[in-house]
Design a protein around this motif. Structure first.
Motif, PDB file in Angstrom:
ATOM      1  N   MET A   1      -0.562  -9.248 -13.605  1.00 36.93           N
ATOM      2  CA  MET A   1       0.301  -8.349 -14.338  1.00 36.93           C
ATOM      3  C   MET A   1       0.394  -7.049 -13.560  1.00 36.93           C
ATOM      4  N   LYS A   2       1.620  -6.605 -13.315  1.00 35.67           N
ATOM      5  CA  LYS A   2       1.835  -5.406 -12.514  1.00 35.67           C
ATOM      6  C   LYS A   2       2.868  -4.502 -13.175  1.00 35.67           C
ATOM      7  N   PHE A   3       2.733  -3.202 -12.919  1.00 36.84           N
ATOM      8  CA  PHE A   3       3.699  -2.227 -13.409  1.00 36.84           C
ATOM      9  C   PHE A   3       3.596  -0.938 -12.595  1.00 36.84           C
ATOM     10  N   LYS A   4       4.568  -0.059 -12.790  1.00 38.98           N
ATOM     11  CA  LYS A   4       4.579   1.255 -12.143  1.00 38.98           C
ATOM     12  C   LYS A   4       4.891   2.315 -13.181  1.00 38.98           C
ATOM     13  N   ILE A   5       4.441   3.518 -12.914  1.00 42.70           N
ATOM     14  CA  ILE A   5       4.785   4.677 -13.725  1.00 42.70           C
ATOM     15  C   ILE A   5       5.350   5.721 -12.770  1.00 42.70           C
ATOM     16  N   ASN A   6       6.534   6.250 -13.111  1.00 47.53           N
ATOM     17  CA  ASN A   6       7.139   7.254 -12.248  1.00 47.53           C
ATOM     18  C   ASN A   6       7.043   8.651 -12.877  1.00 47.53           C
ATOM     19  N   GLU A   7       7.474   9.663 -12.135  1.00 52.93           N
ATOM     20  CA  GLU A   7       7.382  11.048 -12.605  1.00 52.93           C
ATOM     21  C   GLU A   7       8.166  11.266 -13.896  1.00 52.93           C
ATOM     22  N   GLU A   8       9.304  10.607 -14.029  1.00 58.77           N
ATOM     23  CA  GLU A   8      10.107  10.749 -15.243  1.00 58.77           C
ATOM     24  C   GLU A   8       9.344  10.205 -16.454  1.00 58.77           C
ATOM     25  N   ASP A   9       8.646   9.087 -16.278  1.00 51.98           N
ATOM     26  CA  ASP A   9       7.797   8.554 -17.357  1.00 51.98           C
ATOM     27  C   ASP A   9       6.750   9.599 -17.748  1.00 51.98           C
ATOM     28  N   ASN A  78       4.528   6.265  -9.030  1.00 49.29           N
ATOM     29  CA  ASN A  78       5.352   5.447  -8.121  1.00 49.29           C
ATOM     30  C   ASN A  78       4.563   4.496  -7.239  1.00 49.29           C
ATOM     31  N   SER A  79       3.388   4.110  -7.657  1.00 48.74           N
ATOM     32  CA  SER A  79       2.578   3.169  -6.898  1.00 48.74           C
ATOM     33  C   SER A  79       2.166   2.043  -7.835  1.00 48.74           C
ATOM     34  N   GLU A  80       2.345   0.822  -7.384  1.00 54.45           N
ATOM     35  CA  GLU A  80       2.097  -0.353  -8.231  1.00 54.45           C
ATOM     36  C   GLU A  80       0.678  -0.383  -8.783  1.00 54.45           C
ATOM     37  N   ILE A  81       0.577  -0.713 -10.055  1.00 57.04           N
ATOM     38  CA  ILE A  81      -0.696  -0.842 -10.760  1.00 57.04           C
ATOM     39  C   ILE A  81      -0.845  -2.304 -11.149  1.00 57.04           C
ATOM     40  N   SER A  82      -2.000  -2.887 -10.836  1.00 61.10           N
ATOM     41  CA  SER A  82      -2.259  -4.300 -11.125  1.00 61.10           C
ATOM     42  C   SER A  82      -3.386  -4.431 -12.137  1.00 61.10           C
ATOM     43  N   ILE A  83      -3.222  -5.374 -13.045  1.00 64.32           N
ATOM     44  CA  ILE A  83      -4.246  -5.669 -14.048  1.00 64.32           C
ATOM     45  C   ILE A  83      -4.796  -7.049 -13.749  1.00 64.32           C
ATOM     46  N   TYR A  90     -10.883  -6.101 -18.217  1.00 66.76           N
ATOM     47  CA  TYR A  90      -9.647  -5.869 -17.465  1.00 66.76           C
ATOM     48  C   TYR A  90      -9.945  -4.841 -16.379  1.00 66.76           C
ATOM     49  N   ASN A  91      -9.766  -5.252 -15.136  1.00 64.41           N
ATOM     50  CA  ASN A  91      -9.936  -4.359 -13.998  1.00 64.41           C
ATOM     51  C   ASN A  91      -8.549  -3.938 -13.539  1.00 64.41           C
ATOM     52  N   ILE A  92      -8.348  -2.629 -13.408  1.00 64.51           N
ATOM     53  CA  ILE A  92      -7.045  -2.103 -13.063  1.00 64.51           C
ATOM     54  C   ILE A  92      -7.122  -1.467 -11.678  1.00 64.51           C
ATOM     55  N   PHE A  93      -6.210  -1.905 -10.816  1.00 63.40           N
ATOM     56  CA  PHE A  93      -6.193  -1.490  -9.414  1.00 63.40           C
ATOM     57  C   PHE A  93      -4.895  -0.766  -9.074  1.00 63.40           C
ATOM     58  N   LYS A  99      -9.501   1.390 -10.199  1.00 61.01           N
ATOM     59  CA  LYS A  99      -9.416   2.737 -10.739  1.00 61.01           C
ATOM     60  C   LYS A  99      -9.792   2.826 -12.210  1.00 61.01           C
ATOM     61  N   LEU A 100      -9.846   1.679 -12.874  1.00 63.85           N
ATOM     62  CA  LEU A 100     -10.106   1.681 -14.305  1.00 63.85           C
ATOM     63  C   LEU A 100     -10.682   0.339 -14.713  1.00 63.85           C
ATOM     64  N   GLU A 101     -11.582   0.376 -15.690  1.00 67.74           N
ATOM     65  CA  GLU A 101     -12.123  -0.860 -16.265  1.00 67.74           C
ATOM     66  C   GLU A 101     -12.084  -0.733 -17.781  1.00 67.74           C
ATOM     67  N   ILE A 102     -11.568  -1.768 -18.417  1.00 64.54           N
ATOM     68  CA  ILE A 102     -11.512  -1.823 -19.877  1.00 64.54           C
ATOM     69  C   ILE A 102     -12.225  -3.092 -20.323  1.00 64.54           C
ATOM     70  N   LYS A 103     -13.210  -2.929 -21.196  1.00 61.20           N
ATOM     71  CA  LYS A 103     -13.929  -4.076 -21.754  1.00 61.20           C
ATOM     72  C   LYS A 103     -13.706  -4.116 -23.261  1.00 61.20           C
ATOM     73  N   ILE A 104     -13.405  -5.309 -23.743  1.00 61.45           N
ATOM     74  CA  ILE A 104     -13.242  -5.531 -25.174  1.00 61.45           C
ATOM     75  C   ILE A 104     -14.428  -6.364 -25.634  1.00 61.45           C
ATOM     76  N   LYS A 105     -15.119  -5.886 -26.651  1.00 59.55           N
ATOM     77  CA  LYS A 105     -16.225  -6.648 -27.226  1.00 59.55           C
ATOM     78  C   LYS A 105     -15.933  -6.891 -28.698  1.00 59.55           C
ATOM     79  N   TYR A 106     -16.216  -8.082 -29.110  1.00 61.37           N
ATOM     80  CA  TYR A 106     -16.045  -8.453 -30.505  1.00 61.37           C
ATOM     81  C   TYR A 106     -17.424  -8.598 -31.111  1.00 61.37           C
ATOM     82  N   ASP A 107     -17.948  -7.479 -31.608  1.00 60.35           N
ATOM     83  CA  ASP A 107     -19.298  -7.534 -32.158  1.00 60.35           C
ATOM     84  C   ASP A 107     -19.357  -6.852 -33.513  1.00 60.35           C
TER      85      ASP A 107
END
Length: 114
Positions: A1-9, A78-83, A90-93, A99-107
């Protein structure tokens, strides 16, 4: 999964969120910062990722869950972000750097992190 965020966003999100920190919207201020450029709002990144991974759907049927969100580096415009997902992590590059790590725990307990 990939996306970008630009200055206008970033500009639109700044207005919507009320976060008018110049590090996100002013190129001169960003250039003179420790980052050397304007940077994306962290909450904008998180919101975008939550939509892409359909977090609302994942937690809808769960009574209790926790999220661990750890920013390791700043995100550029303006640089591609990958999940990349591995189980409930979820490791985000960006530019081949994690650059980011998100962990979901169901406890059934709440754990806080420093």
């Amino acid at each position: 999964m990939k996306f970008k965020i630009n200055e206008e966003d970033g500009r639109k999100y700044s207005i919507l969120s009320g976060d008018n920190n110049k590090i996100h919207i002013n190129k001169i201020f960003g250039y003179n910062s420790l980052f050397g450029e304007t940077i994306c709002h962290g909450t904008l990144i998180i919101n975008k990722i939550f939509k892409i991974i359909k977090l609302k759907k994942k937690i809808k049927s769960k009574n209790k869950f926790s999220l661990r969100i750890e920013f390791l580096k700043h995100f550029k415009y303006n640089s591609e972000i990958s999940i990349i997902r591995k189980n409930n992590t979820y490791n985000i590059f960006q530019e081949k750097q994690k650059k980011l790590e998100i962990k979901i725990k169901y406890d059934n307990y709440l754990k806080t992190y420093n």
